[in-house]
Design an enzyme around this catalytic site. Structure first.
Site, PDB file in Angstrom:
ATOM      1  N   LEU A   1       4.131 -10.735 -11.641  1.00 29.14           N
ATOM      2  CA  LEU A   1       4.089  -9.448 -12.351  1.00 29.14           C
ATOM      3  C   LEU A   1       4.268  -8.329 -11.333  1.00 29.14           C
ATOM      4  O   LEU A   1       3.396  -8.100 -10.496  1.00 29.14           O
ATOM      5  CB  LEU A   1       2.758  -9.275 -13.089  1.00 29.14           C
TER       6      LEU A   1
ATOM      7  N   LEU B   1       7.762  -6.161  -9.221  1.00 26.80           N
ATOM      8  CA  LEU B   1       8.860  -6.519  -8.325  1.00 26.80           C
ATOM      9  C   LEU B   1       9.111  -5.372  -7.345  1.00 26.80           C
ATOM     10  O   LEU B   1      10.217  -4.902  -7.154  1.00 26.80           O
ATOM     11  CB  LEU B   1      10.125  -6.849  -9.136  1.00 26.80           C
TER      12      LEU B   1
ATOM     13  N   ASN C   1       7.952  -3.969  -3.242  1.00 28.52           N
ATOM     14  CA  ASN C   1       8.111  -4.558  -1.902  1.00 28.52           C
ATOM     15  C   ASN C   1       7.518  -5.947  -1.815  1.00 28.52           C
ATOM     16  O   ASN C   1       8.131  -6.865  -1.295  1.00 28.52           O
ATOM     17  CB  ASN C   1       7.368  -3.714  -0.858  1.00 28.52           C
ATOM     18  N   VAL C   2       6.282  -6.081  -2.299  1.00 26.12           N
ATOM     19  CA  VAL C   2       5.580  -7.351  -2.153  1.00 26.12           C
ATOM     20  C   VAL C   2       6.164  -8.388  -3.098  1.00 26.12           C
ATOM     21  O   VAL C   2       6.465  -9.519  -2.709  1.00 26.12           O
ATOM     22  CB  VAL C   2       4.066  -7.177  -2.403  1.00 26.12           C
TER      23      VAL C   2
ATOM     24  N   SER D   1       9.144  -8.596  -4.440  1.00 23.57           N
ATOM     25  CA  SER D   1      10.471  -9.049  -4.011  1.00 23.57           C
ATOM     26  C   SER D   1      10.356 -10.072  -2.896  1.00 23.57           C
ATOM     27  O   SER D   1      11.081 -11.066  -2.855  1.00 23.57           O
ATOM     28  CB  SER D   1      11.304  -7.866  -3.507  1.00 23.57           C
TER      29      SER D   1
ATOM     30  N   GLY E   1       7.626  -9.975 -14.326  1.00 23.02           N
ATOM     31  CA  GLY E   1       7.333  -8.822 -15.171  1.00 23.02           C
ATOM     32  C   GLY E   1       7.724  -7.536 -14.465  1.00 23.02           C
ATOM     33  O   GLY E   1       7.315  -7.297 -13.329  1.00 23.02           O
TER      34      GLY E   1
ATOM     35  N   LYS F   1      -6.473  -4.258  -4.831  1.00 27.70           N
ATOM     36  CA  LYS F   1      -7.809  -3.941  -4.302  1.00 27.70           C
ATOM     37  C   LYS F   1      -8.598  -3.025  -5.218  1.00 27.70           C
ATOM     38  O   LYS F   1      -9.795  -3.193  -5.393  1.00 27.70           O
ATOM     39  CB  LYS F   1      -7.724  -3.315  -2.918  1.00 27.70           C
TER      40      LYS F   1
ATOM     41  N   GLY G   1       7.614   7.404   6.060  1.00 26.20           N
ATOM     42  CA  GLY G   1       7.314   6.430   5.007  1.00 26.20           C
ATOM     43  C   GLY G   1       5.974   5.744   5.185  1.00 26.20           C
ATOM     44  O   GLY G   1       5.663   4.799   4.464  1.00 26.20           O
TER      45      GLY G   1
ATOM     46  N   LYS H   1     -11.656  -1.646  -0.409  1.00 24.04           N
ATOM     47  CA  LYS H   1     -11.694  -2.822   0.463  1.00 24.04           C
ATOM     48  C   LYS H   1     -13.108  -3.072   0.982  1.00 24.04           C
ATOM     49  O   LYS H   1     -13.549  -4.215   1.097  1.00 24.04           O
ATOM     50  CB  LYS H   1     -10.695  -2.653   1.601  1.00 24.04           C
TER      51      LYS H   1
END
Lengths: 441, 441
Positions: free
Chosen positions: B13, B15, B17-18, B20, B47, B107, B189, B207
Site C-alpha cells: 500500500l 508507491l 520512495n519506499v 517503489s 495500492g 511511526k 531535499g 519514535k
C-alpha cells in the site's frame, strides 16, 4: 499467555564468568523473564567439572554429568557455556537429539560443526541459537539473519576480538612494542595465559566463519578463513600508520565479490590492517567490538558494544534463552541454518586489497626507482611512497626506510612483488607487509 | 522447506520512495527471497492514489481501492507504506481482521494506535512488524524485543530524525543560523516543504514512544512524550557548546528511573541537548541516525546507519516481510506486544538533567553573584560559568553574556530559576535554556 503456563526447564552447562552471570540473571529477573516468556523459567541443573559448596549456587543444582543433564526429561532448553569444542559438541548433540532447544556461546564449535548441529536441530524441530558466539552483547547474528533477511549483504567487517583490540589500542596510544603491550594486557587480565587463540587470530577467524555463513547463506568453517595474527605488528608500523592518517586494527572481513561475468564468490579473512582514521572502525578502542555491515539497500550499518566479559555475553545468551523459551510456549521456531546460496570461497591469492609495505634499503641513488620497478612489473600500482633516512645507534646514517602504499592488487601479485624486492641487493630487509582497508581503490 | 511451497501473496500500500524500492527488491531478488522464505513471494497488487501507466510497474497491479486490496483472499502479507495515520490505520485493521500479517513503516500510527493494532494482530494470530518505523535501515526494534529480551534496559538515547540532524550538523560545521541551515536543507531535499513534523520534534517523539514502549514493556504513546523542537537553537548556542567541548543534537531519550523506595517509572522525551564530543552520539552527523542502548548486563550498545531514504527504509521493510513470510510457511509468530510492566510515565518536571542557560546581563559588579544566588536558592548546583563582554554594532561595550552549566536538577527547579532570572533587573534576556546529556552528574 499467562504465567500459569507450564514452566520452561533450563540446564546451564558451565559455571564460569558467563554461566555465573546467566544464573544470576535467571534468579534476579525471574518475574520479568516469566512475563516476557509467558511462563516461568526454572533452572533444573548446572553442569560443572567440580561439585562443591563454594560455587555460589545451591549445591544440589550441580552435577558433573553434563550428558545426563542435557538429556533430562524436565529440561527444555540447554545453555552450553563450557568453552572448548569437546565435550561441548557432544553435550549439544545429546540435547538436540533429546528435543531440547540449545543456546550456545561457543564460537569455535559453531565455526567448525555448524552443519552437524544445524541438521540435528532441524531433525528435532528445535531452536539452536548462538548470538553470544560473535561480538558478545552486540546483536549481530539476529540483525543479519532477520533484519537484513530481505536485503543483500555485500560486506561485513568487524573488530571481533577484544584482547587483540586492547593490545593494538595500547600500541597506538603509547607507542609500545607488541611484547610490552601483550605483557600489560596479560597483567590486567585482558589476555589469557596462553594468548595464541586471540593473538594469532583463531578466535576472530571462527567469528568470521560464522558471520560469513550467515551473511552469504553459505556454509563457511574456520578452515575456510584466511588468517594472520598481530604478533608481527611493530611500533614502527604504528608510526608509519599515523603518518598515513591510519590506525591498525585486527579485522575480520567477509565479502561477496562479483566478477565481470556476474559470478559470485565470497571471501572470509582475518588480518591486521591499516584503517583510515575517518573510518568508523578506526576509533573502536580497548576491549570494545564493532561490526560494520554493508548491504545493497541498507547501506552501511554499524553495531558497537562490549564484545566479551561475563555480563555482556550473558545478556546475549539470555536474549536467546527468552526467544527459545517463547517459541516453546507459543509454538514456532526461529530461523534455521540458511545455506542455499553455496557460494564458492575464494582463496586469498585472488582477493584484491591495498597494501602497505615497509622496507629498509641502502641510501643511494636509484634505489627508489629499482623498488618501484618491481611493483610496476607485476602491475601493482603505487599510490603513495615515503622515504626517510635512518641513523644507527651512533647517530651515523645507515640506509633509508621506504614505505609504499599500493592501489588494489591481488594477494598473489603482491606476494610475488615482495619476494622479488627481498631478492634485490639494495633492499636490506622487508619490515612489514600489511593491508589497507576501508578506503577507496 | 522447498520452493515448491505455496506462494506468499503480498500487497503493497503506497508507491512512494519506499514502496517503489520494496517493489524493486521483490522483483530483483525474487530467487534469494524465495530461498530464504521457503516459498516464492508474489506481488498481488499495489495500492496507490492514482492509477497510471507511468508508475514504473505493470498497470494491472495498481488499484486505488486499498481496502479491497488489504482484504483480498490471495494476499497473505500487507505492507503499509502510505504515510499518514489515516487511511493507513483503517487499511491495517482491515488487513489484520482478514488474517493478513502486516508490515508497516508508519511511526505516527504506531506511536498512536499501537494498542488497537496489536490487539487486532493478537486476535487474528498474525504478525505485526514495524522495524522501519524507527531509524530506517538500522535494526533497533528487533534487537530491543529479541536480543535484549533477557536483559534490563536502563536507557535508550538516539538521534532518530535525519532532517534535524542534517540541520544541526550544518549549524555546527558552518556556524549558520537555524533559518539558513533549514533553507539549505529544504533546497537539498533534506527537509520537507512543511518541516514542522521534523523540526518541532513530532517525528522524533513518535519514535521515542515506540522505543519506550518496547524497551520498558509499557504502552507509551506520542502524547506521553515531552517534546521540544530545534527552532530556537541559535548559532550562539553552538558557539557556547563548542567552548564547552560539546555538540548540540536533537535527542530522543527513554529512561527507566528507580527511586529510593525501589519504585520504577519511565521518562520519554525529545529535545535538543548539548552532548560532549567524546560521547558516541556527538559525531553522528548529517542525515545519519544512531541509537545508544544501555542495559544492565549488556552495558552500552550503539546502532548506527541511515535513518531514512527509500532504499534503507525498504531494507528494514523487506526484513520484516521475510520474517512474516517465513512464519506463514513454517508456522509460528514473532514477538507480540509486551506491556506487562505498565510502568508509570513521569512528567518532565520530575526528571533531573543538567542544564545550560545563556543570558545577556548588564556588565557591572555584583551581577554574577545575583545570578548565581537564584540558582542557589532553588538548590540548583552550578558546575561551570562563563562570562564574556559584548560589544554593539558600533564596537561599544553593551553588557555581558553569562553561560551557566548546572549539575543535575529537576526541570521544575530549573524552570523556577529561569523565571526568577528573567525577573532580575540586571538580566536583559534569557537567550536559551538547553539540557546537557551524556555526562556524569
Amino acid at each position: 499467555m499467562t504465567e500459569s503456563n507450564k514452566p520452561i526447564g533450563l540446564a546451564v552447562l558451565g559455571l564460569g564468568n558467563v554461566g555465573s552471570e546467566v544464573v544470576r540473571i535467571i534468579e534476579a529477573s525471574a518475574a520479568d523473564l516469566a512475563a516476557r516468556i509467558g511462563a516461568p523459567l526454572e533452572l533444573r541443573g548446572i553442569g560443572v567439572r567440580r561439585v562443591a559448596d563454594d560455587r555460589g549456587v545451591p549445591i544440589d543444582l550441580l552435577t558433573t554429568d553434563v550428558e545426563a543433564l542435557a538429556a533430562r526429561e524436565d529440561v527444555d532448553i540447554v545453555v552450553e557455556l563450557m568453552g572448548p569444542v569437546e565435550p561441548a559438541r557432544k553435550a549439544i548433540l545429546t540435547a538436540l537429539e533429546h528435543g531440547k532447544s540449545v543456546v550456545t556461546a561457543n564460537k569455535a564449535l559453531m565455526a567448525q560443526s555448524t552443519g552437524e548441529l544445524a541438521q540435528a536441530a532441524e531433525n528435532a524441530k528445535v531452536d539452536l541459537y548462538f548470538e553470544a558466539a560473535v561480538a558478545g552483547a552486540i546483536p549481530v547474528i539476529r540483525p543479519l539473519t532477520q533484519s537484513l533477511a530481505g536485503d543483500s549483504v555485500l560486506r561485513v567487517a568487524g573488530i571481533v576480538n577484544g584482547t587483540t583490540n586492547y593490545i593494538l589500542s595500547a600500541m597506538n596510544d603509547t607507542g609500545a612494542s607488541y611484547e610490552d603491550a601483550l605483557a600489560d594486557a596479560s597483567a590486567l587480565g585482558y589476555a589469557e595465559a596462553d594468548p595464541t587463540a586471540d593473538v594469532e587470530g583463531y578466535d576472530a577467524a571462527a567469528k568470521a566463519a560464522i558471520l560469513a555463513s550467515i551473511a552469504f547463506h553459505t556454509r563457511v568453517t574456520a578452515d575456510d578463513v584466511y588468517r594472520e595474527g598481530i604478533t608481527k605488528v611493530s611500533a614502527e608500523d604504528f608510526a608509519s600508520a599515523k603518518a598515513l592518517g591510519c590506525n591498525i586494527k585486527l579485522l575480520a572481513i567477509c565479502e561477496r565479490l562479483t566478477n565481470d561475468e556476474g559470478q559470485q564468490r565470497i571471501s572470509a579473512r582475518v588480518y591486521p590492517a591499516l584503517v583510515p582514521l575517518d573510518h568508523p572502525l578506526a576509533s573502536v578502542n580497548g576491549a570494545f567490538n564493532a561490526v560494520v555491515v554493508e548491504a545493497e539497500a541498507a547501506g552501511r550499518l554499524m553495531f558497537y558494544g562490549q564484545g566479551a566479559g561475563g555480563a555482556p555475553t550473558a545478556s546475549a545468551v539470555m536474549g536467546d534463552v527468552v526467544m527459545a523459551a517463547r517459541n516453546r510456549v507459543q509454538g514456532g521456531l526461529g530461523p534455521r541454518e540458511s545455506k542455499y546460496a553455496q557460494l564458492p570461497i575464494s582463496p586469498i591469492g585472488f582477493i584484491p586489497t591495498r597494501y602497505y609495505v615497509s622496507m629498509n634499503v641502502a641510501d643511494r641513488p636509484g634505489v627508489l626507482s629499482a623498488v618501484a620497478a618491481e611493483f610496476g612489473k607485476r602491475e601493482v600500482s603505487i599510490a603513495e611512497v615515503r622515504q626517510e633516512g635512518m641513523v644507527d645507534e651512533g647517530g651515523q646514517p645507515c640506509g633509508a626506510r621506504i614505505v609504499v602504499v599500493t592501489h588494489r592488487a591481488t594477494d598473489a601479485a603482491l606476494s610475488e612483488t615482495v619476494d622479488a624486492l627481498a631478492d634485490l641487493d639494495v633492499v636490506q630487509s622487508i619490515n612489514s607487509v600489511l593491508r589497507l582497508e576501508g578506503t577507496p581503490e
